[in-house]
Design an enzyme around this catalytic site. Structure first.
Site, mmCIF file in Angstrom:
data_model
loop_
_atom_site.group_PDB
_atom_site.id
_atom_site.type_symbol
_atom_site.label_atom_id
_atom_site.label_comp_id
_atom_site.label_asym_id
_atom_site.label_seq_id
_atom_site.Cartn_x
_atom_site.Cartn_y
_atom_site.Cartn_z
ATOM 1 N N ASP A 105 2.401 1.929 3.321
ATOM 2 C CA ASP A 105 3.376 0.956 3.861
ATOM 3 C C ASP A 105 4.777 1.407 3.478
ATOM 4 O O ASP A 105 5.732 1.231 4.218
ATOM 5 C CB ASP A 105 3.248 -0.444 3.230
ATOM 6 C CG ASP A 105 1.866 -1.021 3.304
ATOM 7 O OD1 ASP A 105 1.107 -0.618 4.188
ATOM 8 O OD2 ASP A 105 1.563 -1.893 2.460
ATOM 9 N N HIS A 146 0.883 -1.170 0.000
ATOM 10 C CA HIS A 146 0.000 0.000 0.000
ATOM 11 C C HIS A 146 0.924 1.224 0.000
ATOM 12 O O HIS A 146 2.003 1.182 0.595
ATOM 13 C CB HIS A 146 -0.815 0.146 1.286
ATOM 14 C CG HIS A 146 -1.709 -0.999 1.641
ATOM 15 N ND1 HIS A 146 -1.264 -2.120 2.265
ATOM 16 C CD2 HIS A 146 -3.049 -1.148 1.499
ATOM 17 C CE1 HIS A 146 -2.293 -2.935 2.481
ATOM 18 N NE2 HIS A 146 -3.381 -2.379 2.017
#
Ligand code: XLS
Ligand code: NI
Ligand code: NI
Length: 450
Positions: free
Chosen positions: A112, A109
């Site tokens: 992240d 993501h």
């Protein structure tokens, strides 16, 4: 470029490249079944399975739960002097892990990989900086991006949803993130782009205009698709079904629901499903059921490989270990024609009290072995053909004559009804032989038919 961007530290010392040692090996850090170069049928194991590591569970999740603080050591964030430095170290740790484990793919993501900045523009700059570094690491290691995605669920601004938020301003902020995440995915050669609608659902109908929210979701997805295609993205878009959690009801409930939604809004040509084992279970389905459904509907795309705990009603995201389940799943995947853009992404995390660095390796090794054996079992069944032959035979009355006519729409209900009186007393008395088939399945599983 700042010094910390040039990774030189080893984050998993004492752990070397994980290799295949065979089923007799007592080395916990070796594969027992996953032999990447071994040819199974028409392809190497690694090309059938296309394993990916999930950035979020491996390097971001820290063991915190609603009842307690973080427990995982995360040596990559210890000496970092800024969130960007921590992100750079984390990336070094991640690529060290991917290469030592020997997976060819990862998934992430936006958040992240790069920390949110003080403004949308700064967040996007942060992401670009880290994407540049990831591009270099990909080139140096040969590791590829299976799919990218945007996190529209962690930040408090998304508490009422992302694309389905009742406030237009939040939908627009979500679009800013998705656009940047699509750019990042394209820059990294991602083979897919995933939408998991964690908060695209509702907590109560008392405050929700469901029809409007679903239309907004469709509009948002159409815009994202058009933007990505305009930018030259050739990969697949995935919707990841899940029935609930964190919302009480998530719109992408399960594969069938998603398929109906895609068709209703003209998204079916570009979108497929990313099926997660634990989500299937939460929806009351078997993992293999969801894969077969997707294959039947022509929207099978990718898999988030994990397992749930059947007695818990939430997404425990454990590493898959059941050979029975992986064999059933791999059978369904092979029947669907295998992966093209997709793969087996370990959307799985080590337990809160698994606090040694080797635990992350051992979790993935077990999962990879489980799917490797599942693949072998599934291949044996396909090659041998007993099961498929049984199924074909079961429907043989539709292969010719009136049955075949019925299938292609050549009979009216009156004609069909007339034929019904002819088959009275003879049709309907054939055993499904489930017990025999279950026993047969176990024989494949135990390697009796190798
Ligand atoms: C959560 C989801 C999530 C997606 C990616 O339940 O599985 O991790 O895979 O956003
Ligand atoms: Ni997932
Ligand atoms: Ni999940």
């Amino acid at each position: 470029m700042a010094d910390y961007f040039v990774g030189n530290k080893e984050y998993f010392p004492g752990i070397g490249k994980v290799v295949y040692e065979g089923r007799q090996s007592d080395n916990p850090l070796a594969f027992k079944y996953y032999d990447p170069e071994k040819v199974v049928g028409d392809k190497k194991m690694k090309d059938h399975l296309r394993f990916a590591v999930a950035y979020w569970h491996g390097f971001c999740a820290d063991g915190a739960d609603p009842f307690g603080a973080a427990t995982h050591p995360h040596p990559w964030s210890i000496d970092a002097k800024s969130p960007m430095e921590a992100a750079a170290h984390k990336m070094d740790a991640a690529f060290e892990f991917f290469t030592k484990l020997g997976v060819e793919f990862y998934a992430f993501h936006d958040r992240d990989m790069a920390p949110e900045g003080a403004s949308p523009a700064e967040s996007e700059r942060n992401l670009r900086t880290l994407v540049d570094k990831a591009g270099e690491r990909q080139k140096a290691t040969g590791v590829k991006l299976l799919w990218g995605t945007a996190n529209l669920f962690t930040h408090p601004r998304f508490m009422n949803g992302g694309a389905t938020n009742p406030e237009f301003g939040v939908v627009a902020l979500g679009a800013h993130q998705v656009k940047a995440a699509i750019d990042a995915t394209i820059a990294l050669g991602g083979q897919g782009y995933t939408f998991w609608g964690g908060r695209e659902g509702y907590m109560t109908l008392l405050n929700t205009d469901m029809k409007r929210e679903k239309e907004h979701l469709a509009r948002f997805l159409l815009m994202a698709r058009d933007y990505a295609r305009k930018q030259g993205f050739k990969g697949a878009f995935y919707i990841e079904p899940k029935p609930m959690e964190p919302t009480k009801h998530q719109y992408d409930y399960d594969v069938e629901t998603v398929a109906g939604f895609l068709r209703a809004y003209g998204l079916d040509a570009d979108f497929r499903v990313n099926i997660e084992a634990n989500h299937a279970e939460l929806a009351g389905h078997d993992f293999a059921h969801e894969i077969e459904c997707a294959a039947a509907l022509g929207i099978f795309g990718s898999v988030d490989a994990n397992r749930g705990e059947p007695r818990n009603g939430w997404d425990t995201d454990q590493f898959p270990i059941s050979y029975y389940e992986t064999a059933l799943a791999m059978r369904a995947i092979l029947k669907a024609g295998g992966f093209t853009t997709g793969g087996l992404n370990f959307d799985a995390k080590i337990r809160r009290n698994s606090i040694d660095l080797r635990d992350l390796f051992e979790g993935h090794i077990g999962g990879m072995d489980a799917f490797a054996l599942g693949l072998e079992v599934a291949w044996r069944m396909m090659r041998d053909g007993k099961l498929d032959g049984f199924i074909r035979q079961r429907y043989a009355s539709f292969d010719s004559g009136d049955g075949e006519k019925f299938e292609r729409g050549g009979l009216s209900l009156e004609e069909l009804a007339a034929l019904g009186s002819e088959s009275y007393g003879t049709a309907g008395f054939t055993s499904g032989r489930q017990e025999y088939l279950e026993n047969l399945f176990n024989q494949y599983l135990l390697g009796v038919f190798a």
